[in-house]
Design an enzyme around this catalytic site. Structure first.
Site, PDB file in Angstrom:
ATOM      1  N   HIS A  38       0.870  -1.220  -0.005  1.00 40.00           N
ATOM      2  CA  HIS A  38      -0.128   0.014   0.037  1.00 40.00           C
ATOM      3  C   HIS A  38       1.126   1.287  -0.136  1.00 40.00           C
ATOM      4  O   HIS A  38       0.793   2.227  -0.836  1.00 40.00           O
ATOM      5  CB  HIS A  38      -0.737  -0.065   1.312  1.00 40.00           C
ATOM      6  CG  HIS A  38      -2.015  -1.092   1.176  1.00 40.00           C
ATOM      7  ND1 HIS A  38      -2.119  -1.523   2.360  1.00 40.00           N
ATOM      8  CD2 HIS A  38      -2.931  -1.460   0.469  1.00 40.00           C
ATOM      9  CE1 HIS A  38      -3.239  -2.625   2.406  1.00 40.00           C
ATOM     10  NE2 HIS A  38      -3.729  -2.341   0.960  1.00 40.00           N
ATOM     11  N   LYS A  53     -18.084  -5.706   7.014  1.00 37.36           N
ATOM     12  CA  LYS A  53     -16.931  -6.593   7.038  1.00 37.36           C
ATOM     13  C   LYS A  53     -16.213  -6.546   8.443  1.00 37.36           C
ATOM     14  O   LYS A  53     -16.497  -5.611   9.123  1.00 37.36           O
ATOM     15  CB  LYS A  53     -16.003  -5.562   6.299  1.00 37.36           C
ATOM     16  CG  LYS A  53     -15.830  -5.977   4.753  1.00 37.36           C
ATOM     17  CD  LYS A  53     -14.758  -5.577   3.904  1.00 37.36           C
ATOM     18  CE  LYS A  53     -14.671  -5.704   2.521  1.00 37.36           C
ATOM     19  NZ  LYS A  53     -13.446  -4.992   1.727  1.00 37.36           N
ATOM     20  N   ARG A  82      -2.037  -6.323  -8.251  1.00 39.21           N
ATOM     21  CA  ARG A  82      -0.832  -7.223  -7.956  1.00 39.21           C
ATOM     22  C   ARG A  82      -0.616  -8.130  -9.228  1.00 39.21           C
ATOM     23  O   ARG A  82       0.289  -8.727  -9.266  1.00 39.21           O
ATOM     24  CB  ARG A  82      -1.080  -7.838  -6.649  1.00 39.21           C
ATOM     25  CG  ARG A  82      -0.617  -7.141  -5.636  1.00 39.21           C
ATOM     26  CD  ARG A  82      -1.210  -7.758  -4.307  1.00 39.21           C
ATOM     27  NE  ARG A  82      -2.810  -7.475  -4.440  1.00 39.21           N
ATOM     28  CZ  ARG A  82      -3.424  -7.760  -3.237  1.00 39.21           C
ATOM     29  NH1 ARG A  82      -2.984  -7.521  -2.102  1.00 39.21           N
ATOM     30  NH2 ARG A  82      -4.795  -7.159  -3.461  1.00 39.21           N
ATOM     31  N   SER A 135      -2.969  -7.990   2.842  1.00 35.80           N
ATOM     32  CA  SER A 135      -3.099  -7.760   4.467  1.00 35.80           C
ATOM     33  C   SER A 135      -3.748  -9.085   4.837  1.00 35.80           C
ATOM     34  O   SER A 135      -3.356  -9.488   5.986  1.00 35.80           O
ATOM     35  CB  SER A 135      -4.291  -6.436   4.476  1.00 35.80           C
ATOM     36  OG  SER A 135      -3.792  -5.658   4.263  1.00 35.80           O
TER      37      SER A 135
HETATM   38  P1  ADP Z   1      -9.663  -3.482  -0.473  1.00 34.78           P
HETATM   39  O1  ADP Z   1     -10.582  -4.247   0.516  1.00 34.78           O
HETATM   40  O2  ADP Z   1     -10.562  -2.299  -0.756  1.00 34.78           O
HETATM   41  O3  ADP Z   1      -9.298  -4.373  -1.697  1.00 34.78           O
HETATM   42  P2  ADP Z   1      -7.191  -3.346   0.413  1.00 34.78           P
HETATM   43  O4  ADP Z   1      -6.648  -2.710   1.755  1.00 34.78           O
HETATM   44  O5  ADP Z   1      -6.840  -4.740   0.195  1.00 34.78           O
HETATM   45  O6  ADP Z   1      -8.498  -2.952   0.225  1.00 34.78           O
HETATM   46  O7  ADP Z   1      -6.238  -2.559  -0.745  1.00 34.78           O
HETATM   47  C1  ADP Z   1      -6.430  -1.390  -1.165  1.00 34.78           C
HETATM   48  C2  ADP Z   1      -5.826  -1.044  -2.630  1.00 34.78           C
HETATM   49  O8  ADP Z   1      -4.489  -1.540  -2.553  1.00 34.78           O
HETATM   50  C3  ADP Z   1      -6.355  -2.090  -3.684  1.00 34.78           C
HETATM   51  O9  ADP Z   1      -6.604  -1.629  -4.947  1.00 34.78           O
HETATM   52  C4  ADP Z   1      -5.335  -3.054  -3.661  1.00 34.78           C
HETATM   53  O10 ADP Z   1      -5.377  -3.780  -4.904  1.00 34.78           O
HETATM   54  C5  ADP Z   1      -4.112  -2.332  -3.504  1.00 34.78           C
HETATM   55  N1  ADP Z   1      -3.012  -3.289  -2.802  1.00 34.78           N
HETATM   56  C6  ADP Z   1      -3.139  -4.032  -1.865  1.00 34.78           C
HETATM   57  N2  ADP Z   1      -1.722  -4.937  -1.828  1.00 34.78           N
HETATM   58  C7  ADP Z   1      -1.144  -4.150  -2.511  1.00 34.78           C
HETATM   59  C8  ADP Z   1       0.392  -4.537  -3.079  1.00 34.78           C
HETATM   60  N3  ADP Z   1       1.028  -5.281  -2.279  1.00 34.78           N
HETATM   61  N4  ADP Z   1       0.735  -3.715  -4.143  1.00 34.78           N
HETATM   62  C9  ADP Z   1       0.095  -3.035  -4.823  1.00 34.78           C
HETATM   63  N5  ADP Z   1      -1.481  -2.577  -4.629  1.00 34.78           N
HETATM   64  C10 ADP Z   1      -1.735  -3.282  -3.537  1.00 34.78           C
END
Ligand code: ADP
Length: 159
Positions: free
Chosen positions: A17, A41, A90, A128
């Protein structure tokens, strides 16, 4: 003036992130990281905790701010007069999900432009949910999250 939002759960924020935040902060004049609070959630960290962690992590970046949203992100963007939405991808699985989401958002507001940013190869395995699982077994997550998030995970899982 290019002002974009980067919404997500950030439960917890990872180095993946942060990498997107950093790179987006160079592209856009302003970036608002929006922490989603979806009552359906179940989160490990409260919205306050997630906002607090991100605020600490981005405090040296003057053009990055942090918000929270417990309704549709499209509504948030309408309210703040914003139309650029950044999402990280990703791989192809992320992309097919993100693509559908962007179609849905555009159906709700045709002015919304979703900008996909590819992950950095160093972070493409970071997720995450997997990091929480690893931390729940007291595994070493130090290469995946910033130190303050690592400490917060240790407190949550008592190790
Ligand atoms: P959500 O629950 O909305 O998917 P996340 O917190 O999982 O939220 O992710 C928020 C954003 O960050 C999403 O667009 C996700 O694809 C991106 N993201 C999460 N992890 C990574 C990573 N390792 N590299 C690039 N983008 C990421």
């Amino acid at each position: 003036m290019l002002k974009a939002v980067f919404p997500g759960s950030f439960d917890p924020p990872t180095l993946g992130h942060l990498n997107i935040i950093e790179r987006a902060s160079y592209i856009f004049d302003e970036l608002v990281v929006v922490v989603a609070e979806n009552r359906q959630k179940k989160y490990l960290f409260s919205a306050e905790e997630r906002v607090g962690m991100i605020q600490e992590l981005v405090k040296s970046r003057e053009n990055v701010s942090v918000g929270v949203c417990d309704f549709l992100i499209v509504e948030f963007m309408n309210q703040h007069n914003l139309n650029l939405l950044v999402r990280g991808v990703r791989g192809v699985d992320d992309f097919s999900y993100e693509f559908e989401l962007s179609m849905m958002n555009r159906t709700l507001n045709s002015k919304i432009e979703t900008i996909f940013m590819t992950t950095d190869p160093a972070y493409f395995v970071l997720r995450s949910s997997a990091i929480k699982e690893l931390a729940s077994f007291h595994g070493d997550v130090s290469g995946m999250v910033p130190p303050l998030v690592g400490e917060a995970l240790k407190r949550k899982y008592s190790y």
